[in-house]
Design a protein around this motif. Structure first.
Motif, PDB file in Angstrom:
ATOM      1  N   THR A 106      42.645 -19.849-113.334  1.00  0.00           N
ATOM      2  CA  THR A 106      41.571 -19.360-112.439  1.00  0.00           C
ATOM      3  C   THR A 106      42.084 -20.344-110.798  1.00  0.00           C
ATOM      4  OG1 THR A 106      39.777 -20.884-111.859  1.00  0.00           O
ATOM      5  CG2 THR A 106      39.730 -18.772-113.541  1.00  0.00           C
ATOM      6  N   ARG A 155      36.087 -12.945-110.315  1.00  0.00           N
ATOM      7  CA  ARG A 155      37.738 -14.500-110.702  1.00  0.00           C
ATOM      8  C   ARG A 155      38.386 -14.323-112.542  1.00  0.00           C
ATOM      9  NH1 ARG A 155      35.560 -19.166-114.222  1.00  0.00           N
ATOM     10  NH2 ARG A 155      36.679 -20.033-113.084  1.00  0.00           N
ATOM     11  N   HIS A 156      37.506 -13.190-113.606  1.00  0.00           N
ATOM     12  CA  HIS A 156      38.849 -12.439-113.892  1.00  0.00           C
ATOM     13  C   HIS A 156      39.375 -11.782-113.653  1.00  0.00           C
ATOM     14  CE1 HIS A 156      36.843 -16.952-115.927  1.00  0.00           C
ATOM     15  NE2 HIS A 156      37.650 -16.291-115.937  1.00  0.00           N
ATOM     16  N   PHE A 176      43.793 -11.112-117.060  1.00  0.00           N
ATOM     17  CA  PHE A 176      43.051 -12.746-117.974  1.00  0.00           C
ATOM     18  C   PHE A 176      43.249 -11.440-119.099  1.00  0.00           C
ATOM     19  CE2 PHE A 176      42.689 -15.436-114.641  1.00  0.00           C
ATOM     20  CZ  PHE A 176      42.414 -16.476-115.221  1.00  0.00           C
ATOM     21  N   GLN A 224      43.982 -12.970-123.151  1.00  0.00           N
ATOM     22  CA  GLN A 224      43.375 -12.968-123.792  1.00  0.00           C
ATOM     23  C   GLN A 224      43.632 -12.665-125.247  1.00  0.00           C
ATOM     24  OE1 GLN A 224      40.611 -15.234-124.528  1.00  0.00           O
ATOM     25  NE2 GLN A 224      40.863 -16.029-122.652  1.00  0.00           N
TER      26      GLN A 224
END
Length: 405
Positions: free
Chosen positions: A152, A197-198, A254, A258
């Protein structure tokens, strides 16, 4: 806990047998040819691909030993993570093997991203040539100016302006960017700082020849540049691309990351275990054959204990990685979070331990040996690549302590 099943399919057993034979009979005997072609001629540039690579790739492709990492039967071999894991271990025994089967990072992770998230146009333009072995690719995520262990922190931007996306920032450790076949990069940058934030980041497909993409330097790993692939520090200076270059749309960086990291960590860890097996072989061969103070080295000092500890550590690491592969297959990425982080700590550390022991038993020859030097560099760098040990330990601890809160 559910019953864990590490058994491999009949198809996997056939592939494992074929891959093992191909590596033993064709890849390992050509490692010296590769090195000779890379460095042997005075007019040879180290950033040119040795011809033996394409020859071996052609042979592997003819035998159907190709894109073995992809569970997608349309493009890959139809092996799940449990079935591919022992294949990845076999390829870890030779620095040349992953590329020969079109199973080398970062192409594997980039291909998985495009299979899962790419548009039809992106697949046609980039995925198909990648899976045909015609091109290679890079992944631009970490940055020199910020602690990239916390993604981040990322400062690079991928801003949408009308029907374009504009990239600015500096990236490093972009693996494979020195390879003349590297045709595109996947760039990760901030699109909307005000979002969750993601949900701030996007991933963008960037042609290597796009205006504004500048390789600043190739980065050495313990003094080695890793030709002909290498790791680059790259400046993205006002790189303008059509908005369709964003993978799956803005803000999904993000989420894609993942999805990309689960299988990729299985691959890395199993290759590390294969490399550790190779190092243990080297250690044992030396221990049996070399004599000092009137005895074989295996009967001196604590060498038998060292060999036993290496054997046990490798087998433990393999079992833990197989557990992660099983969880990934049966429960998905979020069901395998603890194990994925655990193996990413354990496997590179085990490789480092075994290679260190192999170097020690070789004495002065150990620090001059090209294979052992390469494996030590690989082990040490892997403890930082895809997240440092500390980040993965923090994840394991957080999920463990979550049971008590």
């Amino acid at each position: 806990m559910a019953h864990m099943d590490f058994d491999h399919s009949e198809r996997a057993h056939i592939v494992m047998e074929q891959v093992e034979r191909f590596i033993r009979e064709r890849v390992v005997p050509n490692e010296a040819t590769y090195q000779e072609q890379l460095t042997g001629s005075p007019d040879w540039t180290r950033w040119r691909v040795p011809p033996i690579v394409e020859q071996l790739k052609g042979q592997a492709k003819e035998l159907g030993l190709w894109n073995l990492f992809l569970p997608d039967e349309t493009h890959g071999a139809g092996l799940n993570n449990r079935d591919y894991a022992p294949v990845a271990e076999l390829t870890g025994r030779s620095f040349l093997a992953p590329e020969v089967f079109n199973c080398a990072a970062p192409d594997t992770g980039n291909a998985e991203v495009l299979v899962q998230y790419g548009s039809e146009l992106q697949k046609e333009q980039w995925l198909l040539p990648l899976l045909d072995g015609e091109i290679r690719s890079g992944f631009s995520m970490t940055e020199p100016a910020v602690a990239s262990s916390d993604a981040t922190n990322m400062a690079a931007t991928a801003e949408v302006e009308g029907d374009e996306v504009v990239l600015n920032g500096q990236k490093w450790w972009t693996s494979g960017a020195g390879d003349p076949r590297c045709a595109f990069l996947i760039f990760m940058g901030v699109t909307d700082r005000s979002a969750d934030r993601h949900r701030r980041h996007s991933m963008v497909l960037v042609p290597m020849d796009a205006p504004g993409v500048k390789i600043l330097r190739m980065l050495p790993v313990f003094g080695q540049l890793g030709e002909p692939h290498g790791h680059a520090e790259i400046l993205f200076d006002n790189v303008r691309l059509p908005a369709e270059a964003i993978i799956a749309g803005p803000g999904r960086g993000f989420e894609i990351a993942q999805g990309r990291l689960g299988p990729g960590r299985i691959h890395h860890c199993m290759r590390a275990i294969g490399a550790a097996e190779r190092a243990l072989e080297r250690l044992c061969e030396r221990a049996v054959a070399r004599v000092a103070f009137g005895k074989p080295l295996m009967n001196l000092g604590g060498n038998r204990d060292i060999i036993a500890n290496c054997r046990m550590a490798i087998d433990q690491a393999r079992l833990l990685t197989m557990k992660a592969a099983w969880e990934l297959d049966t429960q998905g990425t979020f069901g395998a979070l603890v194990s994925i982080s655990a193996i990413k700590v354990v496997a590179p550390n085990v490789l480092q331990q075994v290679v260190d022991a192999a170097i020690q038993i070789h004495g002065g020859e150990g620090v001059a040996d090209p294979e052992l030097s390469y494996l030590m560099g690989m082990a040490r760098a892997l403890r930082l690549a895809d997240g440092p040990d500390e980040v993965h330990r923090a994840m394991v601890a957080r999920l463990e302590l979550g049971k008590y809160s």
